[in-house]
Motif scaffolding. Structure first.
Motif, PDB file in Angstrom:
ATOM      1  N   ALA A  27      20.710 -18.372  49.445  1.00 52.52           N
ATOM      2  CA  ALA A  27      21.493 -18.547  48.405  1.00 52.52           C
ATOM      3  C   ALA A  27      20.817 -20.072  47.239  1.00 52.52           C
ATOM      4  CB  ALA A  27      22.610 -19.904  48.687  1.00 52.52           C
ATOM      5  N   ILE A  28      20.138 -21.098  48.201  1.00 50.79           N
ATOM      6  CA  ILE A  28      19.295 -21.661  46.267  1.00 50.79           C
ATOM      7  C   ILE A  28      18.585 -20.794  45.435  1.00 50.79           C
ATOM      8  CG2 ILE A  28      17.232 -23.502  46.939  1.00 50.79           C
ATOM      9  CD1 ILE A  28      18.954 -24.257  49.959  1.00 50.79           C
ATOM     10  N   GLY A  29      17.981 -19.544  46.633  1.00 53.22           N
ATOM     11  CA  GLY A  29      16.379 -19.113  45.588  1.00 53.22           C
ATOM     12  C   GLY A  29      17.688 -18.187  43.707  1.00 53.22           C
ATOM     13  N   LYS A  30      18.723 -18.119  44.735  1.00 48.78           N
ATOM     14  CA  LYS A  30      19.432 -17.507  43.475  1.00 48.78           C
ATOM     15  C   LYS A  30      20.515 -18.509  42.767  1.00 48.78           C
ATOM     16  CE  LYS A  30      23.943 -14.000  43.722  1.00 48.78           C
ATOM     17  NZ  LYS A  30      24.562 -13.532  44.676  1.00 48.78           N
ATOM     18  N   ALA A  31      21.005 -18.921  43.161  1.00 47.35           N
ATOM     19  CA  ALA A  31      21.047 -20.066  42.226  1.00 47.35           C
ATOM     20  C   ALA A  31      20.582 -20.576  41.253  1.00 47.35           C
ATOM     21  CB  ALA A  31      21.997 -21.803  43.061  1.00 47.35           C
ATOM     22  N   ASN A  32      19.009 -21.184  41.949  1.00 51.01           N
ATOM     23  CA  ASN A  32      18.150 -21.718  41.218  1.00 51.01           C
ATOM     24  C   ASN A  32      17.412 -20.648  39.821  1.00 51.01           C
ATOM     25  OD1 ASN A  32      17.544 -24.226  42.144  1.00 51.01           O
ATOM     26  ND2 ASN A  32      15.930 -23.081  43.732  1.00 51.01           N
ATOM     27  N   LYS A  33      18.467 -19.122  39.491  1.00 49.53           N
ATOM     28  CA  LYS A  33      17.806 -17.973  39.397  1.00 49.53           C
ATOM     29  C   LYS A  33      18.435 -18.448  38.404  1.00 49.53           C
ATOM     30  CE  LYS A  33      15.583 -14.713  41.976  1.00 49.53           C
ATOM     31  NZ  LYS A  33      15.748 -12.926  43.056  1.00 49.53           N
ATOM     32  N   ASN A  34      20.344 -18.332  38.484  1.00 48.37           N
ATOM     33  CA  ASN A  34      20.829 -18.618  37.974  1.00 48.37           C
ATOM     34  C   ASN A  34      20.802 -19.524  36.188  1.00 48.37           C
ATOM     35  OD1 ASN A  34      22.293 -16.337  38.190  1.00 48.37           O
ATOM     36  ND2 ASN A  34      23.563 -17.435  39.612  1.00 48.37           N
ATOM     37  N   LEU A  35      20.157 -21.347  36.614  1.00 43.89           N
ATOM     38  CA  LEU A  35      20.057 -21.930  35.942  1.00 43.89           C
ATOM     39  C   LEU A  35      19.293 -21.632  35.440  1.00 43.89           C
ATOM     40  CD1 LEU A  35      20.570 -25.211  35.600  1.00 43.89           C
ATOM     41  CD2 LEU A  35      19.033 -25.403  37.897  1.00 43.89           C
ATOM     42  N   SER A  36      18.041 -20.908  35.640  1.00 41.43           N
ATOM     43  CA  SER A  36      16.927 -20.234  35.077  1.00 41.43           C
ATOM     44  C   SER A  36      17.086 -19.987  33.798  1.00 41.43           C
ATOM     45  CB  SER A  36      15.551 -20.387  35.653  1.00 41.43           C
ATOM     46  OG  SER A  36      15.213 -20.105  35.089  1.00 41.43           O
ATOM     47  N   MET A  37      17.746 -19.230  34.048  1.00 35.58           N
ATOM     48  CA  MET A  37      18.405 -18.280  32.988  1.00 35.58           C
ATOM     49  C   MET A  37      19.839 -19.440  32.146  1.00 35.58           C
ATOM     50  SD  MET A  37      19.834 -14.824  35.068  1.00 35.58           S
ATOM     51  CE  MET A  37      20.648 -14.164  34.028  1.00 35.58           C
ATOM     52  N   ILE A  38      20.252 -20.157  32.554  1.00 36.73           N
ATOM     53  CA  ILE A  38      20.816 -21.045  31.470  1.00 36.73           C
ATOM     54  C   ILE A  38      20.369 -21.368  30.112  1.00 36.73           C
ATOM     55  CG2 ILE A  38      22.836 -23.036  31.661  1.00 36.73           C
ATOM     56  CD1 ILE A  38      23.988 -21.473  34.227  1.00 36.73           C
ATOM     57  N   LYS A  39      19.370 -22.330  31.489  1.00 38.16           N
ATOM     58  CA  LYS A  39      18.226 -23.413  30.648  1.00 38.16           C
ATOM     59  C   LYS A  39      17.758 -22.543  29.239  1.00 38.16           C
ATOM     60  CE  LYS A  39      17.308 -26.922  33.981  1.00 38.16           C
ATOM     61  NZ  LYS A  39      16.353 -27.312  35.135  1.00 38.16           N
ATOM     62  N   LYS A  40      16.724 -21.458  29.845  1.00 41.62           N
ATOM     63  CA  LYS A  40      16.079 -20.524  29.088  1.00 41.62           C
ATOM     64  C   LYS A  40      17.419 -20.248  27.650  1.00 41.62           C
ATOM     65  CE  LYS A  40      12.663 -18.776  32.190  1.00 41.62           C
ATOM     66  NZ  LYS A  40      12.335 -17.748  32.885  1.00 41.62           N
ATOM     67  N   SER A  41      18.525 -20.284  27.918  1.00 46.74           N
ATOM     68  CA  SER A  41      19.591 -19.824  27.093  1.00 46.74           C
ATOM     69  C   SER A  41      19.979 -20.698  26.141  1.00 46.74           C
ATOM     70  CB  SER A  41      19.860 -18.709  27.554  1.00 46.74           C
ATOM     71  OG  SER A  41      21.698 -19.858  27.723  1.00 46.74           O
ATOM     72  N   PHE A  42      20.222 -21.550  26.220  1.00 48.20           N
ATOM     73  CA  PHE A  42      20.277 -22.697  25.411  1.00 48.20           C
ATOM     74  C   PHE A  42      18.985 -23.745  24.526  1.00 48.20           C
ATOM     75  CE2 PHE A  42      24.215 -22.488  27.966  1.00 48.20           C
ATOM     76  CZ  PHE A  42      25.318 -22.350  27.039  1.00 48.20           C
ATOM     77  N   GLN A  43      18.944 -24.048  23.765  1.00 47.45           N
ATOM     78  CA  GLN A  43      18.313 -24.933  22.566  1.00 47.45           C
ATOM     79  C   GLN A  43      18.196 -26.153  22.999  1.00 47.45           C
ATOM     80  OE1 GLN A  43      16.848 -24.224  18.731  1.00 47.45           O
ATOM     81  NE2 GLN A  43      15.277 -24.897  18.511  1.00 47.45           N
ATOM     82  N   PHE A  44      19.647 -26.467  23.221  1.00 45.99           N
ATOM     83  CA  PHE A  44      19.629 -27.737  23.147  1.00 45.99           C
ATOM     84  C   PHE A  44      20.664 -28.431  24.559  1.00 45.99           C
ATOM     85  CE2 PHE A  44      18.501 -28.136  18.803  1.00 45.99           C
ATOM     86  CZ  PHE A  44      16.800 -28.627  19.223  1.00 45.99           C
ATOM     87  N   LEU A  45      20.541 -28.612  25.612  1.00 48.43           N
ATOM     88  CA  LEU A  45      21.797 -28.609  26.498  1.00 48.43           C
ATOM     89  C   LEU A  45      21.906 -30.002  26.485  1.00 48.43           C
ATOM     90  CD1 LEU A  45      19.602 -27.198  30.318  1.00 48.43           C
ATOM     91  CD2 LEU A  45      21.525 -26.589  28.745  1.00 48.43           C
ATOM     92  N   GLU A  46      23.413 -30.041  26.518  1.00 43.99           N
ATOM     93  CA  GLU A  46      24.613 -31.417  26.577  1.00 43.99           C
ATOM     94  C   GLU A  46      25.082 -30.777  27.178  1.00 43.99           C
ATOM     95  OE1 GLU A  46      25.885 -31.364  22.125  1.00 43.99           O
ATOM     96  OE2 GLU A  46      23.406 -31.401  21.649  1.00 43.99           O
TER      97      GLU A  46
END
Length: 50
Positions: A27-46
């Protein structure tokens, strides 16, 4: 029958000693993969965009 150390049943990983360690790691690995995809898709995180 073959003896196994880990089985996946109904989406939950179960070990011979009935500990949840492998399921939690999955579950932790799956959550980290999803978080990584979110971080890569946004140039600026707000806060507003998340």
């Amino acid at each position: 029958l073959n003896k196994t150390e880990l089985e996946k049943d109904l989406g939950i990983y179960k070990s011979n000693d009935l500990k949840w360690k492998e399921h939690v790691y999955y579950a932790i690995g799956k959550a980290n993969k999803n978080l990584s995809m979110i971080k890569k898709s946004f140039q600026f995180l707000e806060k507003k965009s998340l």
